[in-house]
Structures are given as C-alpha cells and as structure tokens.
Design an enzyme around this catalytic site. Sequence first.
Site, PDB file in Angstrom:
ATOM      1  N   GLY A  18       0.781  -1.237   0.000  1.00  0.00           N
ATOM      2  CA  GLY A  18       0.000   0.000   0.000  1.00  0.00           C
ATOM      3  C   GLY A  18       0.806   1.278   0.000  1.00  0.00           C
ATOM      4  N   GLY A  20       3.250   1.569  -2.297  1.00  0.00           N
ATOM      5  CA  GLY A  20       3.759   1.617  -3.661  1.00  0.00           C
ATOM      6  C   GLY A  20       2.898   2.466  -4.575  1.00  0.00           C
ATOM      7  N   PHE A  21       3.223   2.455  -5.851  1.00  0.00           N
ATOM      8  CA  PHE A  21       2.557   3.299  -6.842  1.00  0.00           C
ATOM      9  C   PHE A  21       1.052   3.056  -6.869  1.00  0.00           C
ATOM     10  CE2 PHE A  21       1.868   3.805 -11.685  1.00  0.00           C
ATOM     11  CZ  PHE A  21       1.438   5.113 -11.530  1.00  0.00           C
ATOM     12  N   GLY A  23      -0.720   0.756  -4.953  1.00  0.00           N
ATOM     13  CA  GLY A  23      -1.275   0.578  -3.623  1.00  0.00           C
ATOM     14  C   GLY A  23      -1.598   1.890  -2.941  1.00  0.00           C
ATOM     15  N   LYS A 158       3.752 -13.604 -12.379  1.00  0.00           N
ATOM     16  CA  LYS A 158       2.435 -12.986 -12.172  1.00  0.00           C
ATOM     17  C   LYS A 158       1.326 -13.925 -12.653  1.00  0.00           C
ATOM     18  CE  LYS A 158       1.548  -9.338 -10.916  1.00  0.00           C
ATOM     19  NZ  LYS A 158       1.210  -8.850  -9.538  1.00  0.00           N
TER      20      LYS A 158
END
Length: 383
Positions: A18, A20-21, A23, A158
């Site tokens: 949260g 980060g970009f 988040g 991912k």
Amino acid sequence: MAQRQQYQPLGHIVVTGGSGFLGNHIVALLHSRNAYTKLTVLDLKKPASPISGVNYIDTCDLTNFEALLSTFESLKADAVVHTASPNHTMGNKDLMYKVNVEGTRNVVNACQETGVKALVHTSTASLVHDTKSDLINADESYPLIMGKDQPEYYTITKAQAEIHVLASNRTPEYPKFLTCALRPSAMFGEGDVQLIPPGLSAYYKGQTKVQIGQNNNLFDFTEITNVAHAHHLALAALLATREREDKGGSVPLDTERVDGEAFFITNDSPVYFFDFARSVWAAAGDETKNEQVWTLSKDIGLLIATLMELVFWLFRLGKPNLTRQQVQYTCMTRYFNIDKAKTRLGYEPVVTMQEGIRKGVKDALYRGVVRGQPMELKGKKFD
C-alpha cells in the site's frame, strides 16, 4: 466525478504494497470515499505521504508466512487488496518468484485461515502477451502465455500468482472465500516512475523529432486512479456477493460473476503509441510539429538498438537509451476489450487520458524524477 458519490463502507480493508505506486492510490481513493471502517497498509517501506487515520505496518514480509499469519490474526480483516510486487525492471528472478508466487500463496493462505471474506489480486494485462505479437481487442478468453513462449520471467510469476488466486475461490475447504484478479495495462499517473518520467527524459534530451514506425499501432495505457477505482468496485462486488449469500441469497449467474474471474482494466480509449508520447511531451512544453518529425522504419530501429546494446554490453555501460524490446513495444498494436469489467464491475474510467497525462507530467517534474529536466522545475508548483 465518481469520487463525489456516496460509497458504502466495506469494513476493515488491508492493502498489501500500500505504499507503492498503485497501492498508495488505492489507499488514497478509498480514504477519499470513506469506503471502509478501518484501513491497514502492509509494506516493507514507509509511504512518502502517510494518510491520517490509516494504519501503516512497514515491517511485514509476505514471504515469511508465520509472521504474516500472526499479523492477519491480529488484524481480523474483512477483505484484502493484494498489490505487493517487486519492480519488474530490477531483473531479480529470485525476488520475483519469492514475492509474486510464494508471497501471493502466503497471502491467500493467511486470508483463508483468518476468515477474510474477499481478496482482490492485482495481476497484469501482459499475461496474454508474448511481447512480440500484436494484440487486437484482446479479452479474457485469450490464453495465458507462459513457459518458453513467455520471454518475461516477471510475467510468468504474475501468471502463476493469478492462477493460484483464482483457483482459491470457493474451494471445498473455504467455500465462502471469494477472489478475483484485475489486469491493468500500462499504468501511468501521479507517482509514476516507469512510464511518464522516461518519456519526459526523451523530451529533455531533444529526441522528440525522431519516430520509430508509422504510428499506426493502437496501444492501451491506463491512468492510475482508474485502476484504483476498478479495485474498489471489485472489492465491493465480492463483499456484496458474500453478504447476499450469507443471508441465504442465490449465487450469481455465470454471466454476472465477479468471484473466480479475471478482468482487463484500461482507460477504454486506445491511442496511437506516439500520440501518447507526444501528448506527454506537449504537456511539458514541446512544440514539435508533425512535419518536423523524422520517421525511421521498425527494421532500422531494431538495427540501431542492436548495435547500441552490443556497444553498451562490450564497454559495460549499463542499459542503452534504446533497446530492441523498446522498439518492439513502440511499433506493436496492443489493446484490450474491457466489456467484461464494464458489465460485471460497472467499471468506467473516472479520469480521462489527457487529464491523467497533464497531472502525471506535473507530478513527475515536481518530484524531480525526470532525467535531464531543469532542476528549477523540481518542487515548483504548476498552474
């Protein structure tokens, strides 16, 4: 705008990554909408600008299951948004696997064992792309590209994470635990470090008069607030499904389901690749006219990039300004059909492409993260 609407509080929400970009934008959006009773951020770094009232835990390692489980047991969350992921440009395969695959499994297990109702997982649109072929109006029926056909190891991890998240929806052991995955394409906006700043660097290096390819390839870029908005909608949909079923209501029809499903998220407005770049440059003050642009073919671009990579490798100069991969992306068509997100999530963009570019350029220059920018622009407020 959608931010001014009234939203139902969703309970205690936990956002991994949260700070980060993406988040951080999810946290800010949920906060602006008063869409929770409690909001907790799990990360290994402190946020650049903490939001009052948000609970930040900056010592949470997702790869340590026992510690993670202990944290989840104390939080007693209603739902989790899982955005945590290492920067794909770092090239650290061990870290990518540990965080994206093992970390995601740990998050899922911790959710299941502590009674979390719903998990929204941040995936990527790249799962269906081999980095070479054109994608034209691709939708969720497209197969995941993995193994030897997927040259990007980050994308493989991912994909493994998404597969596990969706397989964890309504399992026999945890039949009420609901999951879904969102696949944004080429995120940009305020706080961006991977798209707008490098693009602006080209402007300050005087490279706006060169174009590779004919600029007839459509590409999907997605403003970051729209991605955050989609996460909010997905959270609300999963929790509404759970609440309805807990009250004895019916399970959603297959054509309505959000749980167990993946959704592409874009601005729903694909643009020609260099039109996006020129919009970024124009927002910084570029006045280059079309007749001033020198167009190189894709083959010439690949030849130049190959030579640059060879020279930089021989003399250990790091990464060149132009790579073969960049040329491929510059010249390829890659856009997605988001009808599924529109019909099942009720998603539509809340920030236009031009507004997002304008805000993103101002923010990047203000932060001083553009290589080659005049330093007097750092910290300067723009009108």
